[in-house]
Write a protein that holds these residues in place. Sequence first.
Motif, PDB file in Angstrom:
ATOM      1  N   TYR A 111       1.939   3.791  16.297  1.00 28.94           N
ATOM      2  CA  TYR A 111       1.952   4.349  14.790  1.00 28.94           C
ATOM      3  C   TYR A 111       3.224   5.605  15.316  1.00 28.94           C
ATOM      4  O   TYR A 111       4.383   5.245  15.813  1.00 28.94           O
ATOM      5  CB  TYR A 111       1.258   5.980  15.615  1.00 28.94           C
ATOM      6  N   THR A 139      -5.872   0.569  17.086  1.00 26.59           N
ATOM      7  CA  THR A 139      -7.035   1.663  16.835  1.00 26.59           C
ATOM      8  C   THR A 139      -6.876   2.808  16.554  1.00 26.59           C
ATOM      9  O   THR A 139      -5.576   3.038  16.498  1.00 26.59           O
ATOM     10  CB  THR A 139      -7.908   1.147  18.448  1.00 26.59           C
ATOM     11  N   PRO A 140      -7.426   2.982  16.611  1.00 22.99           N
ATOM     12  CA  PRO A 140      -7.640   5.178  15.942  1.00 22.99           C
ATOM     13  C   PRO A 140      -7.218   5.611  17.645  1.00 22.99           C
ATOM     14  O   PRO A 140      -8.002   5.945  18.136  1.00 22.99           O
ATOM     15  CB  PRO A 140      -9.090   5.077  15.769  1.00 22.99           C
ATOM     16  N   SER A 144      -8.878  12.083  13.161  1.00 20.24           N
ATOM     17  CA  SER A 144      -9.950  11.722  13.066  1.00 20.24           C
ATOM     18  C   SER A 144      -9.954  11.592  11.842  1.00 20.24           C
ATOM     19  O   SER A 144      -8.992  11.727  10.790  1.00 20.24           O
ATOM     20  CB  SER A 144     -11.070  12.909  13.054  1.00 20.24           C
ATOM     21  N   CYS A 145     -10.235  10.465  11.377  1.00 17.13           N
ATOM     22  CA  CYS A 145     -11.198   9.979  10.253  1.00 17.13           C
ATOM     23  C   CYS A 145     -12.146   9.150  10.023  1.00 17.13           C
ATOM     24  O   CYS A 145     -13.159   8.588  10.820  1.00 17.13           O
ATOM     25  CB  CYS A 145      -9.666   8.495   9.672  1.00 17.13           C
ATOM     26  N   ILE A 158      -6.590  10.243   7.770  1.00 19.02           N
ATOM     27  CA  ILE A 158      -6.354   9.963   8.682  1.00 19.02           C
ATOM     28  C   ILE A 158      -5.472  11.709   9.647  1.00 19.02           C
ATOM     29  O   ILE A 158      -4.489  12.096   8.999  1.00 19.02           O
ATOM     30  CB  ILE A 158      -5.232   9.180  10.242  1.00 19.02           C
ATOM     31  N   ALA A 168      -6.683   5.370   7.667  1.00 19.13           N
ATOM     32  CA  ALA A 168      -7.330   4.025   7.714  1.00 19.13           C
ATOM     33  C   ALA A 168      -6.901   3.038   6.752  1.00 19.13           C
ATOM     34  O   ALA A 168      -8.029   3.342   6.246  1.00 19.13           O
ATOM     35  CB  ALA A 168      -8.609   4.502   8.653  1.00 19.13           C
ATOM     36  N   TYR A 179      -4.840   1.508  10.822  1.00 22.33           N
ATOM     37  CA  TYR A 179      -4.278   2.510  11.384  1.00 22.33           C
ATOM     38  C   TYR A 179      -2.361   2.616  10.910  1.00 22.33           C
ATOM     39  O   TYR A 179      -1.676   2.689  11.397  1.00 22.33           O
ATOM     40  CB  TYR A 179      -4.307   3.117  12.600  1.00 22.33           C
ATOM     41  N   SER A 181       0.962   4.766   9.433  1.00 21.43           N
ATOM     42  CA  SER A 181       1.221   5.732   9.328  1.00 21.43           C
ATOM     43  C   SER A 181       2.573   5.526   8.893  1.00 21.43           C
ATOM     44  O   SER A 181       3.176   4.536   9.185  1.00 21.43           O
ATOM     45  CB  SER A 181       1.235   7.097  10.377  1.00 21.43           C
TER      46      SER A 181
END
Length: 219
Positions: A111, A139-140, A144-145, A158, A168, A179, A181
């Motif tokens: 991330y 993975t998350p 939250s999404c 997200i 996502a 995911y 970012s």
Amino acid sequence: MRVNLLHPWPTSVAEAEAVQERLRPSVELTGPTAFATVAGLDVHYHGDEELTAAVVVLSAATLEVVEQAVAHGRAAFPYVPGLFAFRELPALVQCLERLTVTPDLLVCDGYGLAHPRGFGLACHLGVLTGLPALGVGKTPFVGSCEPPAPERGAWTPIVLEGAEVGRALRTRDGVKPVYVSQGHRIGLGTACGQVLRLSPHARLPEPVRRADRLARHGR
DNA sequence: GCGACAG
DNA sequence: ATCTTGTCGC
């Protein structure tokens, strides 16, 4: 290319967190929207602490390999969620230093902004190199999404503390999303667009897949 | 106290 | 991350 890894290396959780807090203000959330060359980075672990890091630079237009490098080493920090970057950073930086070309974008396995302190591996590598960087997680991890629609290209935000820190993104029809970012010097829309473009036939972007393969199998 | 927890 | 084959689908 040349990269300055910080001196002294953190030896405690508190020191590592302080490094993240200190570097975080340097992150830039806008930047170029097109890239001629794109580097994928990944690390393969064998045993407890031994690892091989790999970087593969591709032409963004053709997805052909321009240059690649590997570095062997040991995890440079214990595994602590949120401090994951400190394990792999020295070996990844060594890979980048072995390149004779400077890539225009770093695609990192993990991330960026979607991180408890807003400073994941992609931000860290971006700030150290000064290069645009983005993170792709499998993975998350934080925030939250909602699951995006099943079609390739569909995405959902997200959200962390009311802010959109990533997306996502579905890169293949009916397959688990990735995911995405921002790491450094890139907009979120641009980052997602690049991930989609770099993932024409697989869930993960081609540069990351190549780096994964190089780190695991040496080719 | 217990579970969760990027790779 | 890693321990792990074959199988189904594009």
